[in-house]
Design an enzyme around this catalytic site. Structure first.
Site, PDB file in Angstrom:
ATOM      1  N   ARG A 163       3.587   4.862  -5.199  1.00  0.00           N
ATOM      2  CA  ARG A 163       3.068   6.230  -5.381  1.00  0.00           C
ATOM      3  C   ARG A 163       4.220   7.233  -5.355  1.00  0.00           C
ATOM      4  O   ARG A 163       4.311   8.095  -6.232  1.00  0.00           O
ATOM      5  CB  ARG A 163       2.046   6.543  -4.294  1.00  0.00           C
ATOM      6  CG  ARG A 163       0.621   6.103  -4.594  1.00  0.00           C
ATOM      7  CD  ARG A 163       0.489   4.641  -5.005  1.00  0.00           C
ATOM      8  NE  ARG A 163      -0.896   4.229  -5.170  1.00  0.00           N
ATOM      9  CZ  ARG A 163      -1.642   3.694  -4.213  1.00  0.00           C
ATOM     10  NH1 ARG A 163      -1.123   3.472  -3.007  1.00  0.00           N
ATOM     11  NH2 ARG A 163      -2.886   3.345  -4.445  1.00  0.00           N
ATOM     12  N   ASP A 192       1.617  -0.278  -8.725  1.00  0.00           N
ATOM     13  CA  ASP A 192       0.304   0.353  -8.618  1.00  0.00           C
ATOM     14  C   ASP A 192       0.025   1.115  -9.903  1.00  0.00           C
ATOM     15  O   ASP A 192       0.831   1.075 -10.846  1.00  0.00           O
ATOM     16  CB  ASP A 192       0.224   1.279  -7.394  1.00  0.00           C
ATOM     17  CG  ASP A 192      -1.132   1.197  -6.715  1.00  0.00           C
ATOM     18  OD1 ASP A 192      -2.127   1.590  -7.349  1.00  0.00           O
ATOM     19  OD2 ASP A 192      -1.206   0.714  -5.570  1.00  0.00           O
ATOM     20  N   HIS A 263      -5.418  -1.758  -9.793  1.00  0.00           N
ATOM     21  CA  HIS A 263      -4.202  -0.990  -9.509  1.00  0.00           C
ATOM     22  C   HIS A 263      -3.093  -1.343 -10.502  1.00  0.00           C
ATOM     23  O   HIS A 263      -1.942  -1.547 -10.114  1.00  0.00           O
ATOM     24  CB  HIS A 263      -3.741  -1.239  -8.071  1.00  0.00           C
ATOM     25  CG  HIS A 263      -4.619  -0.604  -7.030  1.00  0.00           C
ATOM     26  ND1 HIS A 263      -4.632   0.755  -6.786  1.00  0.00           N
ATOM     27  CD2 HIS A 263      -5.518  -1.145  -6.174  1.00  0.00           C
ATOM     28  CE1 HIS A 263      -5.506   1.021  -5.816  1.00  0.00           C
ATOM     29  NE2 HIS A 263      -6.066  -0.121  -5.433  1.00  0.00           N
ATOM     30  N   ASP A 329      -7.271  -5.769  -4.308  1.00  0.00           N
ATOM     31  CA  ASP A 329      -8.184  -4.790  -3.715  1.00  0.00           C
ATOM     32  C   ASP A 329      -8.654  -3.782  -4.755  1.00  0.00           C
ATOM     33  O   ASP A 329      -7.997  -3.553  -5.762  1.00  0.00           O
ATOM     34  CB  ASP A 329      -7.487  -4.055  -2.567  1.00  0.00           C
ATOM     35  CG  ASP A 329      -6.268  -3.276  -3.032  1.00  0.00           C
ATOM     36  OD1 ASP A 329      -5.464  -3.852  -3.796  1.00  0.00           O
ATOM     37  OD2 ASP A 329      -6.106  -2.107  -2.642  1.00  0.00           O
ATOM     38  N   GLU A 330      -9.787  -3.184  -4.471  1.00  0.00           N
ATOM     39  CA  GLU A 330     -10.285  -2.020  -5.190  1.00  0.00           C
ATOM     40  C   GLU A 330     -10.249  -2.202  -6.713  1.00  0.00           C
ATOM     41  O   GLU A 330      -9.871  -1.295  -7.455  1.00  0.00           O
ATOM     42  CB  GLU A 330      -9.495  -0.772  -4.781  1.00  0.00           C
ATOM     43  CG  GLU A 330      -9.627  -0.443  -3.300  1.00  0.00           C
ATOM     44  CD  GLU A 330      -8.798   0.750  -2.869  1.00  0.00           C
ATOM     45  OE1 GLU A 330      -9.246   1.487  -1.972  1.00  0.00           O
ATOM     46  OE2 GLU A 330      -7.684   0.932  -3.407  1.00  0.00           O
ATOM     47  N   TYR A 421      -3.446   2.684   9.620  1.00  0.00           N
ATOM     48  CA  TYR A 421      -2.954   3.329   8.413  1.00  0.00           C
ATOM     49  C   TYR A 421      -2.253   4.606   8.861  1.00  0.00           C
ATOM     50  O   TYR A 421      -2.897   5.592   9.235  1.00  0.00           O
ATOM     51  CB  TYR A 421      -4.117   3.647   7.463  1.00  0.00           C
ATOM     52  CG  TYR A 421      -4.409   2.542   6.471  1.00  0.00           C
ATOM     53  CD1 TYR A 421      -4.238   1.199   6.816  1.00  0.00           C
ATOM     54  CD2 TYR A 421      -4.856   2.838   5.187  1.00  0.00           C
ATOM     55  CE1 TYR A 421      -4.511   0.191   5.909  1.00  0.00           C
ATOM     56  CE2 TYR A 421      -5.131   1.837   4.270  1.00  0.00           C
ATOM     57  CZ  TYR A 421      -4.960   0.513   4.638  1.00  0.00           C
ATOM     58  OH  TYR A 421      -5.228  -0.482   3.734  1.00  0.00           O
ATOM     59  N   ASP A 423      -0.681   6.846   7.281  1.00  0.00           N
ATOM     60  CA  ASP A 423      -0.828   8.073   6.496  1.00  0.00           C
ATOM     61  C   ASP A 423      -2.000   8.912   6.998  1.00  0.00           C
ATOM     62  O   ASP A 423      -2.126  10.085   6.644  1.00  0.00           O
ATOM     63  CB  ASP A 423      -1.000   7.758   5.009  1.00  0.00           C
ATOM     64  CG  ASP A 423      -2.057   6.701   4.752  1.00  0.00           C
ATOM     65  OD1 ASP A 423      -2.003   5.646   5.401  1.00  0.00           O
ATOM     66  OD2 ASP A 423      -2.931   6.923   3.890  1.00  0.00           O
ATOM     67  N   TRP A 471       0.966   4.454   3.280  1.00  0.00           N
ATOM     68  CA  TRP A 471       0.684   4.753   1.878  1.00  0.00           C
ATOM     69  C   TRP A 471       1.204   6.147   1.565  1.00  0.00           C
ATOM     70  O   TRP A 471       1.076   7.077   2.363  1.00  0.00           O
ATOM     71  CB  TRP A 471      -0.813   4.648   1.605  1.00  0.00           C
ATOM     72  CG  TRP A 471      -1.356   3.286   1.931  1.00  0.00           C
ATOM     73  CD1 TRP A 471      -2.050   2.922   3.037  1.00  0.00           C
ATOM     74  CD2 TRP A 471      -1.194   2.106   1.159  1.00  0.00           C
ATOM     75  NE1 TRP A 471      -2.340   1.575   3.001  1.00  0.00           N
ATOM     76  CE2 TRP A 471      -1.833   1.049   1.851  1.00  0.00           C
ATOM     77  CE3 TRP A 471      -0.585   1.816  -0.074  1.00  0.00           C
ATOM     78  CZ2 TRP A 471      -1.863  -0.260   1.361  1.00  0.00           C
ATOM     79  CZ3 TRP A 471      -0.624   0.517  -0.559  1.00  0.00           C
ATOM     80  CH2 TRP A 471      -1.265  -0.499   0.146  1.00  0.00           C
ATOM     81  N   THR A 472       1.769   6.330   0.379  1.00  0.00           N
ATOM     82  CA  THR A 472       2.583   7.528   0.151  1.00  0.00           C
ATOM     83  C   THR A 472       2.016   8.492  -0.882  1.00  0.00           C
ATOM     84  O   THR A 472       2.758   9.307  -1.424  1.00  0.00           O
ATOM     85  CB  THR A 472       4.010   7.118  -0.257  1.00  0.00           C
ATOM     86  OG1 THR A 472       3.967   6.388  -1.488  1.00  0.00           O
ATOM     87  CG2 THR A 472       4.669   6.281   0.823  1.00  0.00           C
TER      88      THR A 472
END
Length: 556
Positions: A163, A192, A263, A329-330, A421, A423, A471-472
């Site tokens: 990110r 990603d 992703h 994931d996702e 997490y 973040d 996570w950024t």
């Protein structure tokens, strides 16, 4: 592991807390003076640790710490494999200091290295600088005996460089920060929707095209703010080799993550044939400039499988890690439900639907990696539709996925979003910059328990360890990463290393007292941490919207 103290426990502020510590001499006090005449006796197998001591502690103190020439005052380094049984881990160590000798024994080279990290902490915060600042010629060292070993073998930190890209020097710095906290797994989130960060020579457009986006959202994805300039970068294969070698010197394993099948918009923007071109015009896609979860996922085709086999062939050449993370994931399924290609694949394989199609996709790479002596690990969504026998799970959506995986006989790394997490915001209120998720204070992280209730002893053995994730999306530079990561990573490191009591019984007040000394170490290391009193004015981001979630996180 337990030890009867030789004398009353000395007051030293070590983080993570060691398993056993006692004074070596009656009354405690200074047991050793390190000066220009102090030498290092490096016995067989300890030369790398001796070199690390000279290049770090030696640089900070200005002392030569020369190889042994006589039998005077010295730091003795030894590897004693028998300590593994005595301490319960091949990463265990014993440190003993008295009037003329500091002896560090490791059950392995890794154990010796963790003992050297404790040695550095005992010298004081100045030992964490890169050059001497005080003009001191003598360094007092307490008369202590420490016997120590980690609770978990996987003590990890995930850093998302997809990110917001972190240049190589920043990654090397974070490896040093991990080592200082006895963390030993670096989860390198390299790809990603918003960027691809590793050179793959077979597919040059992954670096040329997929590593850059035209602009970036500033704040949460609902924010109206944009940074209207290109953002990106990637690591050359030589950069990756350097990072892996640097980590190995610090006994850190680098686990790469290459996301499939979701992703993946950045890869599809570079190679449109990877996407669901019978549903959308994949040639019109760019590297995504927003946060969230893109609907543009990989097509379940032989072309895609062969492409990513080529990617993973180069990844395996660069990363010796036994585990390779494939994301999983996702993965949004909208395009698959509309795709004739996907429907045909489901029918040909006799699958029940899109969830089983994702399971087939992950299973393909599980078998592919297994055939090459590696193990697949993925986020807990890979449980959906059935999980390949040898796969391991990173449990992020709470404890549930990890519990299900452990009960099914799969190894697990516990990293539940609502607990580790980093973040997520550290306090309530408007001063916290770009507030994301639940409030997770330093104390909350300190009371995190990686092994959930309800597992049998045999099931609990499948918990390899734990990991904190950074996570950024809203962390635009290294200073923001520092702020979100520290000091909470120090609390997490103690959870991962030390054999703490049950969460409610943990001595957080004692941890805070030790943190008072540890903040000085972080200052010496140049870490832009969140102060206990709240963010400094320049650490705030007034007017940049986040996505705070009110109330306590779900305990599941």
């Amino acid at each position: 592991m337990s030890d009867k103290p030789l004398f009353p426990e000395p007051d030293v502020a070590l983080i993570p807390a060691p398993a056993g510590i006692a004074a070596s001499l009656p009354g405690g006090g200074t047991g050793f003076v390190i000066d220009a005449d102090t030498e290092i006796e490096a016995t067989e197998g300890t030369e790398r640790v001796a070199r690390w001591l000279r290049t770090t502690v030696g640089a900070a103190t200005g002392l030569p710490l020369a190889p042994l020439r006589d039998s005077g005052c010295r730091v003795l380094l030894r590897i004693d494999p028998a300590l593994a049984d005595a301490l319960g881990s091949d990463e265990g160590y014993q440190l003993c200091a008295d009037g003329y000798l500091v002896c560090i024994d490791g059950a392995s080279e890794a154990g010796l290295f963790w003992g050297a990290q404790t040695f550095r902490q005992l010298l004081g915060p100045e030992a964490f600088r890169r050059a001497p600042v005080s003009g001191r010629t003598e360094w007092e060292f307490p008369a202590v005996t420490i016997r120590d070993a980690p609770r978990f073998r996987w003590r990890g930190l995930l850093l998302d460089v997809a990110r917001h890209f972190m240049p190589k020097e920043g990654v090397l710095r974070y490896l040093d920060l991990m080592a200082a906290h006895k963390l030993n797994v670096f989860h390198f989130h390299l790809t990603d929707d918003q960027g691809w960060r590793i050179e793959i020579k077979r597919y040059p457009k992954l670096a040329e095209t997929a590593s850059w986006r035209a602009r970036s959202k500033f704040g949460h994805r609902a924010s109206p703010l944009w940074e209207e300039k290109p953002h990106g970068g990637y690591y050359t294969q030589d950069d990756i080799r350097e990072i892996v070698a640097y980590a190995a010197e610090r006994h850190i394993t680098v686990v790469p993550e290459i996301d499939v099948p979701g992703h993946s918009q950045a890869a599809i923007a570079a190679y449109p044939e990877l996407g669901n071109s019978d549903v959308i015009d994949t040639t019109a896609l760019d590297v995504w400039d927003n946060w969230g979860i893109s609907a543009n996922v990989l097509a379940p085709t032989d072309t895609t499988l062969r492409f990513y086999e080529g990617v993973f062939e180069e990844v395996l050449e660069l990363f010796p890690s036994r585990f390779i993370h494939v994301g999983g994931d996702e993965c949004r399924k909208e395009q698959w439900t509309e795709s004739v290609t996907a429907k045909t694949r489901i029918a040909d394989l006799g699958l029940a639907g899109e969830d089983e199609l994702q399971s087939w996709f992950i299973g393909h790479f599980d078998a592919w990696l297994s055939a090459r002596g590696r193990r697949l690990i993925g986020w807990d969504e890979i449980l959906e539709g059935g999980l390949a026998k040898g796969a391991a799970v990173s449990s992020w959506r709470g404890y549930g996925g990890g519990i299900a995986a452990a009960r099914a006989g799969h190894d697990v790394v516990m990293c539940p979003e609502q607990y580790v997490y980093l973040d997520h915001r550290q306090a309530p209120g408007e001063d916290e910059p770009v507030p994301i998720g639940f409030v997770r204070t330093l104390e909350d992280v300190y009371r995190f328990e990686p092994v959930p209730d309800g597992l049998t002893e045999a099931e609990a053995r499948h918990v390899l360890g734990t990991q904190a994730n950074v996570w950024t999306e809203v962390l635009e530079d290294t200073a923001r990463v520092d702020y979100q990561t520290f000091p909470r990573l120090a609390a997490f490191a103690e959870v991962a290393w030390s054999r703490l009591p049950a969460p409610a019984e943990r001595d957080f007040a004692g941890f805070e007292r030790r943190m008072a000394a540890h903040y000085a170490r972080l200052d010496a290391l140049g870490v832009a941490y969140r102060p206990p009193t709240g963010p400094r004015p320049w650490q705030r981001r007034p007017g940049v919207p986040g996505r705070p979630i009110e109330g306590p996180p779900p305990n599941k």
